[in-house]
Design an enzyme around this catalytic site. Structure first.
Site, mmCIF file in Angstrom:
data_model
loop_
_atom_site.group_PDB
_atom_site.id
_atom_site.type_symbol
_atom_site.label_atom_id
_atom_site.label_comp_id
_atom_site.label_asym_id
_atom_site.label_seq_id
_atom_site.Cartn_x
_atom_site.Cartn_y
_atom_site.Cartn_z
ATOM 1 N N SER A 113 0.793 -1.232 0.000
ATOM 2 C CA SER A 113 0.000 0.000 0.000
ATOM 3 C C SER A 113 0.822 1.277 0.000
ATOM 4 O O SER A 113 0.251 2.368 -0.119
ATOM 5 C CB SER A 113 -0.952 -0.003 1.196
ATOM 6 O OG SER A 113 -2.033 -0.867 0.949
ATOM 7 N N TYR A 216 -10.455 2.448 5.959
ATOM 8 C CA TYR A 216 -9.510 2.076 4.907
ATOM 9 C C TYR A 216 -10.187 1.158 3.893
ATOM 10 O O TYR A 216 -10.804 0.158 4.257
ATOM 11 C CB TYR A 216 -8.324 1.358 5.544
ATOM 12 C CG TYR A 216 -7.090 1.264 4.699
ATOM 13 C CD1 TYR A 216 -6.114 2.246 4.768
ATOM 14 C CD2 TYR A 216 -6.889 0.188 3.851
ATOM 15 C CE1 TYR A 216 -4.957 2.154 4.003
ATOM 16 C CE2 TYR A 216 -5.740 0.090 3.090
ATOM 17 C CZ TYR A 216 -4.777 1.074 3.167
ATOM 18 O OH TYR A 216 -3.635 0.973 2.415
ATOM 19 N N SER A 217 -10.084 1.494 2.613
ATOM 20 C CA SER A 217 -10.634 0.655 1.555
ATOM 21 C C SER A 217 -9.743 0.739 0.327
ATOM 22 O O SER A 217 -9.528 1.819 -0.231
ATOM 23 C CB SER A 217 -12.055 1.093 1.183
ATOM 24 O OG SER A 217 -12.522 0.361 0.056
ATOM 25 N N ASN A 218 -9.220 -0.392 -0.094
ATOM 26 C CA ASN A 218 -8.356 -0.433 -1.269
ATOM 27 C C ASN A 218 -9.088 -0.029 -2.541
ATOM 28 O O ASN A 218 -8.470 0.434 -3.503
ATOM 29 C CB ASN A 218 -7.769 -1.835 -1.414
ATOM 30 C CG ASN A 218 -6.827 -2.173 -0.280
ATOM 31 O OD1 ASN A 218 -5.722 -1.658 -0.209
ATOM 32 N ND2 ASN A 218 -7.269 -3.024 0.635
ATOM 33 N N GLY A 363 2.637 -0.832 4.159
ATOM 34 C CA GLY A 363 2.327 -1.654 3.000
ATOM 35 C C GLY A 363 2.565 -3.109 3.307
ATOM 36 O O GLY A 363 3.623 -3.464 3.840
#
Length: 424
Positions: A113, A216-218, A363
């Site tokens: 990330s 949090y959302s990818n 990440g």
């Protein structure tokens, strides 16, 4: 992220020099509970780590802290600390459990990330060029893409994508619904288009109304990559290369596309999929979530430090855009998140025990975690790379705390050294 299936090691194929995604239910990382027992049988040279001479900070403390991360159950650790006085690299554990070889000093690593920070930087550069506004709606650039189950791109702004305040569900739960060794082996080669990832996420309702909370959302950054293409006519990878990697000469940061292999040299990454389960070599990427604008990049600790230092020093963004990036909101308390942490636009803020704080991002993925940190002026940067993850949540929290403690000590010690005092 069946035991009878052999996991291809990345060394099975010599990959060419090709150009904090969070898994379901995790905060910023999780590492490995069984590794401590495995490491007990390693040769002393592999356990001890190999410090390099330096004039920066306390050599003994930096090495001790790296060893503490290892002792929390991580197979291999490498730390790179860069200050105005020079660079120091320490290692601990091993880069390969089968051979006992050390972790490469500056090998290739998946940075997960941390890719989001590169993507957010490109978006903010486009804002600075007047080609895009943070208040533009997603639907304005991607008409009709975000619709369904209460999700509505007409109500979500670009800023909310970058800050994780959109409320959009995370697609990762769809592509890794039951993290296991069997799922990893079965699905690791599967590729998804950005549009497909978004469509999978939109099977679910939003977590909250846009702009009302943080989560949090990818999916947010998959959409940010799509917005970059809509604005420029080129992929997010192309824009990252032309706007960041080439100007900064980051020759070891690459966007691999659908190539699942790490270039050499690199450590082996290991995942434990359940408490007490064996370690699985997961060096080969899990393409369902290792392949898009939310977490695809491969880099090195040297390049990662250089990028975060350049960003902090204003080499990539004009002052107005850097200020926007640093307009951070509070994030919910979490066992894996240091108290007082905040999140800006692709950049997180963490307080230091010695006062002030640092900017960075986490990440991670199956078998790895990379955590870079930079002082606000960019004069001191540190990147910690870990090469295994546990199946036990309590072990994961201990490892995260050991990692954030190392970063805190490194940055505070560097500040003391610059001021002529001695710490620890």
């Amino acid at each position: 992220m069946p035991m009878t299936v052999r996991v291809p090691k990345s060394s099975d194929r010599r990959a060419p020099g090709v150009a904090g995604r969070r898994l379901p239910g995790r905060a910023t990382a999780a590492l490995l509970s069984a590794a401590t027992l495995l490491l007990a049988g390693l040769a002393p040279a592999a356990r001890a780590g190999t410090p390099e001479p330096t004039a920066q900070a306390s050599p003994s403390r930096l090495q001790r802290d790296a060893d503490a991360v290892r002792d929390a159950g991580v197979t291999g650790v490498v730390v790179r600390l860069t200050t105005d006085r020079g660079t120091r690299t320490v290692r601990s554990g091993t880069g390969d459990l089968s051979t006992g070889a050390p972790v490469p000093r500056d090998g290739y690593v998946r940075i997960g990330s941390n890719t989001k920070t590169f993507v957010a930087t490109v978006v903010l550069q486009l804002v600075g060029e007047g080609r895009l506004s943070l208040d533009d709606t997603v639907d304005g650039w991607l008409p009709g893409v975000v619709r369904g189950h209460g999700n509505d791109g007409r109500r979500i702004t670009v800023r909310q994508l970058l800050q994780h305040t959109s409320g959009l569900p995370d697609y990762v739960g769809e592509v890794a619904p039951h993290p296991s060794a069997a799922e990893y082996h079965r699905d690791r080669w599967t590729t998804y288009s950005s549009a497909r990832r978004v469509a999978l996420a939109l099977r679910h309702p939003p977590a909250f109304a846009p702009g009302t909370r943080w989560q949090y959302s990818n999916t947010n950054y998959v959409l940010a990559g799509m917005v970059i293409r809509a604005v420029t006519g080129r992929s997010w990878e192309h824009e990252v290369r032309s706007r960041i990697l080439r100007p900064l000469h980051l020759a070891h940061t690459v966007a691999p596309g659908d190539d699942p292999y790490l270039p050499r040299p690199h450590a082996t990454d290991y995942q434990q999929f359940a408490p007490g389960a064996p370690l699985i070599d997961t060096t080969v990427a899990y393409l369902p979530f290792d392949g898009d604008a939310d977490g695809a990049l491969i880099s090195s600790t040297a390049d990662t430090n250089a990028f975060f230092a350049a960003l902090a020093r204003g080499r990539l963004l004009a002052p107005a855009q850097l200020a926007e990036m640093r307009r951070a909101v509070a994030v919910p308390d979490d066992p894996g998140t240091p108290p007082g942490s905040r999140y800006g636009l692709g950049l997180s803020w963490t307080p230091l025990t010695c006062g002030g704080g640092y900017w960075g991002h986490g990440g991670d993925g199956y078998g790895y975690m990379v955590w870079p940190a930079s002082t606000p002026d960019g004069r001191t940067t540190v990147t910690v790379s870990l090469h295994s993850r546990p199946g036990d949540p309590d072990t994961a929290v201990r490892q995260i705390r050991a990692t954030t403690g190392l970063i805190d000590h490194a940055l505070c010690d560097a500040r003391d050294a610059a001021n002529g005092s001695v710490r620890g």
